[in-house]
Design an enzyme around this catalytic site. Structure first.
Site, short mmCIF file in Angstrom:
data_model
loop_
_atom_site.label_atom_id
_atom_site.label_comp_id
_atom_site.label_asym_id
_atom_site.label_seq_id
_atom_site.Cartn_x
_atom_site.Cartn_y
_atom_site.Cartn_z
CE LYS A 1 -0.36 -0.28 5.04
NZ LYS A 1 -1.21 -0.74 6.16
NE ARG B 1 -6.92 0.98 12.34
CZ ARG B 1 -5.78 0.73 11.72
NH1 ARG B 1 -4.82 1.63 11.74
NH2 ARG B 1 -5.58 -0.41 11.10
CE1 TYR C 1 15.27 30.41 5.65
CE2 TYR C 1 15.56 28.11 5.10
CZ TYR C 1 15.23 29.40 4.73
OH TYR C 1 14.85 29.66 3.44
CG MET D 1 11.39 23.07 0.30
SD MET D 1 10.37 24.21 -0.63
CE MET D 1 9.26 24.82 0.62
C1 LIG Z 1 -0.46 -1.86 6.74
C2 LIG Z 1 -1.02 -3.12 7.25
C3 LIG Z 1 -0.20 -4.23 7.48
C4 LIG Z 1 1.32 -4.18 7.38
O1 LIG Z 1 1.82 -3.66 8.58
P1 LIG Z 1 3.40 -3.60 8.86
O2 LIG Z 1 3.48 -3.13 10.26
O3 LIG Z 1 3.94 -2.58 7.90
O4 LIG Z 1 3.93 -4.92 8.62
C5 LIG Z 1 -0.78 -5.42 7.84
N1 LIG Z 1 -2.13 -5.51 8.00
C6 LIG Z 1 -2.95 -4.46 7.82
C7 LIG Z 1 -4.41 -4.62 8.03
C8 LIG Z 1 -2.44 -3.22 7.46
O5 LIG Z 1 -3.24 -2.18 7.29
#
Ligand SMILES: *Cc1c(COP(=O)(O)O)cnc(C)c1O
Length: 358
Positions: free
Chosen positions: A33, A129, A253, A301
């Site tokens: 993702k 959640r 800065y 930046m």
């Molecule tokens: C993002 C996610 C993972 C992966 O988590 P990591 O800590 O990066 O291994 C696994 N399961 C779900 C439901 C997630 O949203």
């Protein structure tokens, strides 16, 4: 061209994925993702396609990008559909979906699908959640089975504190999960990276490694298996200017750094617009031409400054590594008050270059 770049080592990615398989003795969805945590989802999926049993992304847009690039392995939508109309695309592109809310079950009941859909049914075992309450989980499972539109149902949950090896919460969540699915048969999926690395007693048919694939530790403390991970991303740039300053002169800065001694300052083409954390303070480690060094002054930046006083051979054109094999992203994250997940996801504007050792 600006010398800032992210080198992505795809053979390291495969190494880490294989380590996830070895440690879990399970099937693994590679979590790619958010553009593979800033590493480039399509390139990472292609590099893993021979090994991976499937992929996981946050939303359908990310899945469609992978399908358009020719990725044919299973792809799970970790948040499922965001509206009922997405089921048509799920059906057309043969995607797997997490179901975490009652309206998603309603949508499946009403949908016209060409083929049955694979569902990962999420129970809220304590993260609070998303996911069904444990007391309604079995009933929802039966409702889904009764639609006749579902192929397999994988039981899943997500841990909130698996990165704390001494915390009892993970064991509590595991017990809640087991109780919720008691008497129901099907595959299970529990572990994210920290659970996979630190909780060998948690077993499931599928694991969902994310951050570990990219070679970074999800833990704040040392952890045994983490040393076996290989960092995938190297963020680096070059020294584009050098100046000598006498004691008491400020740098950058806000004059956050004032020279204590005659100081040779290297200016590097890297800044917070590239994703380098602005909150990295003076002293944050870098690697200058392969030798340990430090940042001085505020990160701006497009540029930041490093101390070259003790690096007499370094100068214009020297390479500075910000994280990679010499400087761990998790250390930089801790120094800057964040986590390696965000460190990687923030990387932008720099050129990405892919290497594949094998
Ligand atoms: C993002 C996610 C993972 C992966 O988590 P990591 O800590 O990066 O291994 C696994 N399961 C779900 C439901 C997630 O949203």
């Amino acid at each position: 061209m600006r010398p800032a770049r992210a080198l992505i080592d795809l053979s390291a990615l495969r190494h880490n994925y294989r380590l996830a398989l070895e440690l879990s003795s399970a099937k693994a969805l590679a979590v790619i993702k958010a553009d593979a945590y800033g590493h480039g989802a399509v390139r990472c999926a292609e590099a893993l396609e021979g090994d991976a049993q499937g992929f996981a992304v946050a939303a359908i847009e990310e899945a469609l990008e992978l399908r358009a690039a020719g990725v044919t392995k299973p792809i799970l939508l970790l948040e499922g559909i965001f509206e009922p109309s997405e089921l048509a695309l799920v059906d057309a592109h043969d995607l797997w979906i997490v179901v975490h809310s009652a309206w998603q079950v309603d949508a499946i009941e009403r949908a016209n699908l060409r083929q049955p859909v694979t569902v990962w049914l999420k129970v809220d075992s304590g993260m609070h959640r998303v996911g069904f309450h444990p007391y309604e989980y079995a009933a929802i499972w039966r409702r889904l089975q009764a639609t006749g539109k579902v192929r397999d149902i994988v039981f899943m949950t997500h841990f909130s504190r698996a990165d704390e090896p001494d915390c009892p919460r993970t064991a509590e969540q595991l017990a809640t999960f087991e109780a919720a699915r008691e008497g129901l048969s099907g595959e299970t999926s529990l572990c994210n990276s920290p659970a996979l690395l630190a909780w060998p007693q948690v077993r499931s048919d599928w694991v969902r490694p994310g951050i570990m694939l990219y070679g970074a530790s999800p833990f704040e403390m040392p952890q045994e298996q983490v040393s076996r991970l290989v960092p995938v991303m190297t963020l680096e740039s070059k020294v584009i200017a050098v100046r000598e300053l006498p004691p008491n002169e400020p740098v950058g800065y806000g004059a956050r750094f004032v020279c204590e001694r005659p100081t040779r300052v290297g200016v590097v083409a890297m800044g917070y617009a590239d994703g380098y954390p602005r909150h990295a303070p003076t002293g944050t480690p870098v690697c200058i031409d392969g030798r340990p060094g430090r940042i001085i002054g505020r990160v701006s930046m497009d540029m930041l400054t490093v101390d070259l006083t003790d690096h007499p051979h370094a100068g214009l054109g020297s390479t500075v590594e910000f994280w990679g094999r010499n400087v761990l992203a998790s250390d930089i994250a801790m120094t800057a008050g964040t986590i390696p997940y965000q460190i990687f996801c923030n990387v932008r504007r720099v050129q990405r270059e892919y290497r594949d050792g094998l």
